[in-house]
Scaffold this active site. Structure first.
Site, short mmCIF file in Angstrom:
data_model
loop_
_atom_site.label_atom_id
_atom_site.label_comp_id
_atom_site.label_asym_id
_atom_site.label_seq_id
_atom_site.Cartn_x
_atom_site.Cartn_y
_atom_site.Cartn_z
CD GLU A 127 -3.22 -1.48 8.03
OE1 GLU A 127 -2.08 -1.40 7.55
OE2 GLU A 127 -4.23 -1.05 7.44
CG HIS A 144 -5.96 2.03 5.34
ND1 HIS A 144 -5.52 3.03 6.19
CD2 HIS A 144 -4.94 1.13 5.25
CE1 HIS A 144 -4.28 2.76 6.56
NE2 HIS A 144 -3.90 1.62 6.01
CB SER A 199 4.56 -1.47 12.24
OG SER A 199 4.11 -0.17 12.57
CG ASN A 256 -1.82 1.20 1.28
OD1 ASN A 256 -1.96 1.93 0.31
ND2 ASN A 256 -2.44 1.42 2.43
#
Length: 233
Positions: free
Chosen positions: A155, A91, A189, A8
């Site tokens: 996420e 997201h 991360s 991404n």
């Protein structure tokens, strides 16, 4: 299904850097068995770009309508026309999207022939209050399409861009709570420093990579560690 590695790029990169990046991946493709999805900004798309079989292009968002007066938006059909096969939806950096909007987007993406990667994840407060499982189950119930193929990207919001990653047991617990909900990948991360540890998580189907995917050498180190892991199995 091959291990899925999603890059991404967010609001980074240019058309020339994208073409250069894809060219380098194409040159390495005979060394790669994983499925790669590169999600650059819309301005970098080129419908005629040459891609080897295991490399796909994805969008970072789409609208749930086919067309209309939605300034700054792009439809799933437009992404498909540009050569996209995947699209990231929900997201956390996309502010103010509701669960129902994300579900509509995912269903529209599937109808248009795209494979949605649907993000779920708890914020820092929910994490501290041990509400991760509750939050994820709620989001899965309200964000996921009723039919069609899709991927869930776990996420955690507090992990994005911070260098902090949940321990493997915590990620495994989320995967377990999503049993029966198709394929589940981890994002937040991800780097060449922690990918080896992440690969030991049972039933993990892939990773969603942010800033570590912008530098080709760093990104390729991650790919190499994935390939090494699965070549030994």
């Amino acid at each position: 299904m091959s291990f899925l590695i999603v890059a991404n790029w967010k609001m980074n990169g240019t058309r020339s850097s994208f073409v250069d990046f894809i060219g380098k991946l194409n040159n390495k493709s005979n060394e790669i068995t994983s499925k790669l999805v590169i999600c650059p900004p819309f301005t970098s798309f080129q419908s005629n770009i040459e891609l080897n079989n295991n490399i796909k292009i994805g969008g970072q968002n789409c609208h749930h309508k086919e067309f209309g007066s939605y300034t700054g938006e792009i439809s799933a059909g437009m992404l498909k026309e540009l050569g996209c096969s995947y699209v990231i939806l929900g997201h956390s950096e996309r502010a103010h999207e509701t669960d129902s909007e994300i579900k509509l987007k995912s269903e529209t993406a599937i109808e248009s022939g795209l494979h949605p990667i649907i993000c779920v994840g708890e914020n820092s407060e929910d994490y501290k209050n041990k509400k991760t499982k509750e939050v994820i189950e709620y989001q899965c119930k309200n964000r996921l399409p009723t039919q069609g193929k899709y991927t869930i990207a776990y996420e955690p919001i507090w992990a994005i861009g911070t260098g902090n990653v949940p321990n493997n047991d915590a990620i495994a617990e989320v995967i377990k709570s999503c049993t029966g909900k198709k394929h589940i990948i981890y994002g937040g991360s991800v780097s060449s420093e922690n990918i080896e540890n992440l690969l030991s998580i049972p039933n993990l189907s892939g990773v969603l990579i942010g800033s570590a995917s912008l530098d080709f050498d760093h990104f390729y180190k991650i790919i190499q560690q994935v390939e090494k892991k699965f070549s030994l199995n």
